[in-house]
Design a protein around this motif. Structure first.
Motif, PDB file in Angstrom:
ATOM      1  N   PHE A 179     -35.582 -12.967  25.707  1.00  0.00           N
ATOM      2  CA  PHE A 179     -34.444 -13.876  25.834  1.00  0.00           C
ATOM      3  C   PHE A 179     -34.177 -14.590  24.508  1.00  0.00           C
ATOM      4  O   PHE A 179     -33.051 -14.582  23.988  1.00  0.00           O
ATOM      5  CB  PHE A 179     -34.747 -14.887  26.942  1.00  0.00           C
ATOM      6  N   ILE A 180     -35.210 -15.182  23.946  1.00  0.00           N
ATOM      7  CA  ILE A 180     -35.070 -15.918  22.679  1.00  0.00           C
ATOM      8  C   ILE A 180     -34.627 -14.984  21.564  1.00  0.00           C
ATOM      9  O   ILE A 180     -33.711 -15.304  20.783  1.00  0.00           O
ATOM     10  CB  ILE A 180     -36.402 -16.594  22.306  1.00  0.00           C
ATOM     11  N   THR A 181     -35.265 -13.822  21.479  1.00  0.00           N
ATOM     12  CA  THR A 181     -35.004 -12.905  20.364  1.00  0.00           C
ATOM     13  C   THR A 181     -33.590 -12.333  20.406  1.00  0.00           C
ATOM     14  O   THR A 181     -32.898 -12.263  19.378  1.00  0.00           O
ATOM     15  CB  THR A 181     -36.042 -11.772  20.361  1.00  0.00           C
ATOM     16  N   LEU A 182     -33.148 -11.914  21.584  1.00  0.00           N
ATOM     17  CA  LEU A 182     -31.801 -11.343  21.689  1.00  0.00           C
ATOM     18  C   LEU A 182     -30.729 -12.380  21.344  1.00  0.00           C
ATOM     19  O   LEU A 182     -29.732 -12.058  20.672  1.00  0.00           O
ATOM     20  CB  LEU A 182     -31.563 -10.784  23.086  1.00  0.00           C
ATOM     21  N   LEU A 183     -30.925 -13.625  21.788  1.00  0.00           N
ATOM     22  CA  LEU A 183     -29.969 -14.681  21.433  1.00  0.00           C
ATOM     23  C   LEU A 183     -30.033 -14.993  19.944  1.00  0.00           C
ATOM     24  O   LEU A 183     -29.015 -15.295  19.318  1.00  0.00           O
ATOM     25  CB  LEU A 183     -30.247 -15.938  22.254  1.00  0.00           C
ATOM     26  N   SER A 184     -31.236 -14.927  19.365  1.00  0.00           N
ATOM     27  CA  SER A 184     -31.394 -15.195  17.931  1.00  0.00           C
ATOM     28  C   SER A 184     -30.763 -14.110  17.072  1.00  0.00           C
ATOM     29  O   SER A 184     -30.324 -14.370  15.949  1.00  0.00           O
ATOM     30  CB  SER A 184     -32.881 -15.327  17.580  1.00  0.00           C
ATOM     31  N   MET A 185     -30.728 -12.891  17.587  1.00  0.00           N
ATOM     32  CA  MET A 185     -30.100 -11.781  16.861  1.00  0.00           C
ATOM     33  C   MET A 185     -28.590 -11.789  17.038  1.00  0.00           C
ATOM     34  O   MET A 185     -27.842 -11.669  16.066  1.00  0.00           O
ATOM     35  CB  MET A 185     -30.639 -10.439  17.373  1.00  0.00           C
ATOM     36  N   GLY A 186     -28.144 -11.911  18.292  1.00  0.00           N
ATOM     37  CA  GLY A 186     -26.738 -11.688  18.587  1.00  0.00           C
ATOM     38  C   GLY A 186     -26.409 -10.213  18.418  1.00  0.00           C
ATOM     39  O   GLY A 186     -27.201  -9.430  17.884  1.00  0.00           O
TER      40      GLY A 186
ATOM     41  N   ARG B 277     -22.765 -12.293  31.036  1.00  0.00           N
ATOM     42  CA  ARG B 277     -24.068 -11.627  30.982  1.00  0.00           C
ATOM     43  C   ARG B 277     -24.155 -10.674  29.804  1.00  0.00           C
ATOM     44  O   ARG B 277     -24.649  -9.540  29.926  1.00  0.00           O
ATOM     45  CB  ARG B 277     -24.345 -10.890  32.301  1.00  0.00           C
ATOM     46  N   LYS B 278     -23.654 -11.135  28.674  1.00  0.00           N
ATOM     47  CA  LYS B 278     -23.643 -10.322  27.466  1.00  0.00           C
ATOM     48  C   LYS B 278     -24.156 -11.131  26.283  1.00  0.00           C
ATOM     49  O   LYS B 278     -24.089 -12.369  26.283  1.00  0.00           O
ATOM     50  CB  LYS B 278     -22.236  -9.799  27.172  1.00  0.00           C
ATOM     51  N   LEU B 279     -24.669 -10.405  25.279  1.00  0.00           N
ATOM     52  CA  LEU B 279     -25.145 -11.073  24.072  1.00  0.00           C
ATOM     53  C   LEU B 279     -24.000 -11.792  23.371  1.00  0.00           C
ATOM     54  O   LEU B 279     -22.853 -11.303  23.384  1.00  0.00           O
ATOM     55  CB  LEU B 279     -25.739 -10.055  23.087  1.00  0.00           C
ATOM     56  N   PRO B 280     -24.283 -12.935  22.737  1.00  0.00           N
ATOM     57  CA  PRO B 280     -23.247 -13.545  21.899  1.00  0.00           C
ATOM     58  C   PRO B 280     -22.967 -12.653  20.700  1.00  0.00           C
ATOM     59  O   PRO B 280     -23.844 -11.901  20.258  1.00  0.00           O
ATOM     60  CB  PRO B 280     -23.898 -14.866  21.468  1.00  0.00           C
ATOM     61  N   GLU B 281     -21.755 -12.712  20.208  1.00  0.00           N
ATOM     62  CA  GLU B 281     -21.400 -11.881  19.056  1.00  0.00           C
ATOM     63  C   GLU B 281     -22.254 -12.254  17.842  1.00  0.00           C
ATOM     64  O   GLU B 281     -22.819 -11.392  17.165  1.00  0.00           O
ATOM     65  CB  GLU B 281     -19.912 -12.060  18.734  1.00  0.00           C
ATOM     66  N   GLN B 282     -22.331 -13.547  17.580  1.00  0.00           N
ATOM     67  CA  GLN B 282     -23.115 -14.051  16.453  1.00  0.00           C
ATOM     68  C   GLN B 282     -24.463 -14.569  16.951  1.00  0.00           C
ATOM     69  O   GLN B 282     -24.626 -14.900  18.120  1.00  0.00           O
ATOM     70  CB  GLN B 282     -22.360 -15.195  15.757  1.00  0.00           C
ATOM     71  N   ALA B 283     -25.411 -14.662  16.040  1.00  0.00           N
ATOM     72  CA  ALA B 283     -26.720 -15.232  16.374  1.00  0.00           C
ATOM     73  C   ALA B 283     -26.552 -16.667  16.856  1.00  0.00           C
ATOM     74  O   ALA B 283     -25.741 -17.426  16.324  1.00  0.00           O
ATOM     75  CB  ALA B 283     -27.631 -15.194  15.149  1.00  0.00           C
ATOM     76  N   MET B 284     -27.316 -17.034  17.845  1.00  0.00           N
ATOM     77  CA  MET B 284     -27.269 -18.381  18.400  1.00  0.00           C
ATOM     78  C   MET B 284     -28.248 -19.266  17.634  1.00  0.00           C
ATOM     79  O   MET B 284     -29.352 -18.844  17.287  1.00  0.00           O
ATOM     80  CB  MET B 284     -27.650 -18.327  19.880  1.00  0.00           C
ATOM     81  N   ASP B 285     -27.865 -20.501  17.376  1.00  0.00           N
ATOM     82  CA  ASP B 285     -28.732 -21.432  16.671  1.00  0.00           C
ATOM     83  C   ASP B 285     -30.012 -21.664  17.482  1.00  0.00           C
ATOM     84  O   ASP B 285     -29.964 -21.891  18.691  1.00  0.00           O
ATOM     85  CB  ASP B 285     -28.001 -22.760  16.447  1.00  0.00           C
ATOM     86  N   GLU B 286     -31.159 -21.626  16.821  1.00  0.00           N
ATOM     87  CA  GLU B 286     -32.427 -21.734  17.543  1.00  0.00           C
ATOM     88  C   GLU B 286     -32.616 -23.108  18.183  1.00  0.00           C
ATOM     89  O   GLU B 286     -33.315 -23.227  19.194  1.00  0.00           O
ATOM     90  CB  GLU B 286     -33.597 -21.383  16.619  1.00  0.00           C
TER      91      GLU B 286
END
Length: 468
Positions: free
Chosen positions: A324-331, A39-48
């Motif tokens: 959800f989308i933005t946080l994963l896109s940022m990392g 339940r944590k952000l990925p370290e790096q940005a996730m591919d869209e």
């Protein structure tokens, strides 16, 4: 395709190629598993592309997307327009149930998962930014003002004798109207001028508490992020007052998550055993998503549950999906880079405006330390009739967000009249211009603004006609 389908695919395509595809699929499945597990952000940005594929898989968990599903209820997630369906990734049930915005929907396991997981990711983002003592985060599909009203109603219900809100003046209508909408009476505490900037009158807060019956005070409202020259409220002192007199404390932190200084002030207030009940902030102003959502943070499970239960009916999932989308896109790395970049550019902006003010015998009216996002610059050499023109000329030159505050401006909100509205105080010396170095600003934005400001200012000061 699952492993069984890929095994059959080997009969059509070389196994070595299928193995490569299988490894790629397992790689992104591993990313998704880790996010759900921890339940944590990925370290790096996730591919869209992966985010989009994951959203589609989540949507297939909702009953309206089940193949052969027959819906005979009054709300079955039917969408007339395919364009609308695609815009919402086929998720049409929203979030929550009639009694709780955070409840699981039997018909919408996917939407419920998205809602729960996003709240956890937002909490992790808040911890990353420095509010490590916060225990709960809730995305509300309303902007900051209406969400503050919801918080007031929750607090008022727990304090049935209460009728007052002690409010540190900030000239922003939605904040003030949120109190009135909750049918509460604001007690306006004026700011104190200190070296050209405005600070909290904490002694007046205590005086008002002692004059009133504390049981009749619903809460104290403090504000962190605001237009200069108003500084951050003294969160630590106010939270101590709330603790001493057992009065709830709501922090209007509209765009404060992007400031490390503001985060530090809130965190220190809590670590010093001060009282903070709810912290309200905007999704769009802090995380670069469209307007329409807010985040409520709290330290207490009971307060979190009361807020969740107070929201009447189901709610839109759109602000949640955007987050959800933005946080994963940022990392994690991308988020921290944005925060650091904004901090550096604020200093650059402040220094450039300070130099410009010195060259033009104007002055900076805000504290670099206590107003870490917004900057105010005096306009004492412009004729009063030119002030509005300055703002309009900047706007027609595609400069948005710059605000001119004129001495003597009056504003009435219901029965309350404010003198020098926009300046947060009845006692200001000069008309002035405010600008902000908010998250997402670029260095080029600052350079172009400085050029256009100087061009318009010099012509107005010389009383020249400006051709548009």
């Amino acid at each position: 395709m699952n492993d069984d389908a890929l095994k059959y695919a080997e009969r059509l395509v070389s196994r070595s190629y299928i193995d490569l595809a299988r490894q790629a699929r397992r790689s992104y499945e591993q990313q998704i598993r880790l996010i759900i597990e921890h339940r944590k952000l990925p370290e790096q940005a996730m591919d869209e592309n992966i985010i989009e594929q994951w959203l589609n898989e989540i949507a297939q968990m909702d009953s309206n997307n089940f193949q052969g599903n027959i819906g005979v209820g009054e709300r079955e997630g039917r969408i007339y327009s395919s364009l609308v369906a695609r815009r919402h990734t086929l998720m049409s049930h929203g979030i929550g149930r009639s009694g709780d915005i955070n409840a699981i929907q039997p018909k919408a396991a996917g939407s419920s998962l998205l809602n729960k997981l996003t709240n956890e990711l937002v909490l992790d983002a808040v911890h990353i930014l420095g509010l490590r003592t916060v225990n709960h985060a809730l995305v509300i599909p309303m902007a900051t003002g209406m969400t503050m009203t919801l918080c007031f109603l929750v607090l008022k219900k727990q304090r049935p004798k209460s009728r007052y809100v002690l409010w540190s003046r900030i000239d922003q209508k939605s904040c003030f109207k949120s109190i009135l909408t909750a049918n509460l009476e604001p007690i306006i505490i004026e700011q104190i001028e200190n070296n050209s900037y405005l600070q909290t009158n904490t002694s007046e807060f205590e005086k008002q508490i002692q004059q009133l019956n504390p049981e009749e005070i619903c809460c104290i409202v403090s504000t962190t992020s605001c237009f200069a020259p108003r500084a951050i409220d003294n969160i630590q002192n106010l939270s101590q007052l709330c603790q001493t007199y057992s009065i709830p404390h709501l922090i209007n932190n509209a765009y404060g998550l992007q400031s490390t200084k503001i985060i530090h002030e809130i965190e220190q207030a809590k670590r010093s055993n001060g009282r903070i009940d709810y912290i309200v902030q905007s999704t769009d102003k802090n995380f670069l998503v469209p307007v329409g959502g807010s985040i409520v943070l709290t330290y207490d499970s009971e307060l979190f549950d009361r807020l969740s239960h107070a929201y009447p009916g189901r709610a839109s999932i759109t602000p949640t999906t955007d987050m959800f989308i933005t946080l994963l896109s940022m990392g994690k790395i991308g988020l921290l880079e944005l925060i650091q970049k904004r901090k550096v550019l604020f200093i650059r902006f402040y220094d450039k405006l300070s130099q410009w003010a010195q060259e033009n015998d104007e002055c900076i009216l805000s504290s670099k330390q206590l107003s870490p996002i917004s900057i105010a610059i005096s306009l004492k050499h412009l004729p009063n009739e030119c002030l509005t023109e300055l703002g309009s000329m900047l706007f027609t030159r595609r400069i948005s967000g710059a605000r001119v505050v004129k001495l003597g401006t009056k504003q009435t909100i219901e029965s309350y009249e404010f003198m020098n509205y926009g300046a947060h105080s009845f006692n200001i010396q000069y008309s002035y211009l405010t600008v902000a170095a908010a998250i997402g600003i670029e260095e080029n934005d600052i350079d172009i603004f400085m050029k256009k400001l100087n061009e318009v200012y010099q012509k107005l000061r010389r009383n020249e006609t400006i051709d548009d």
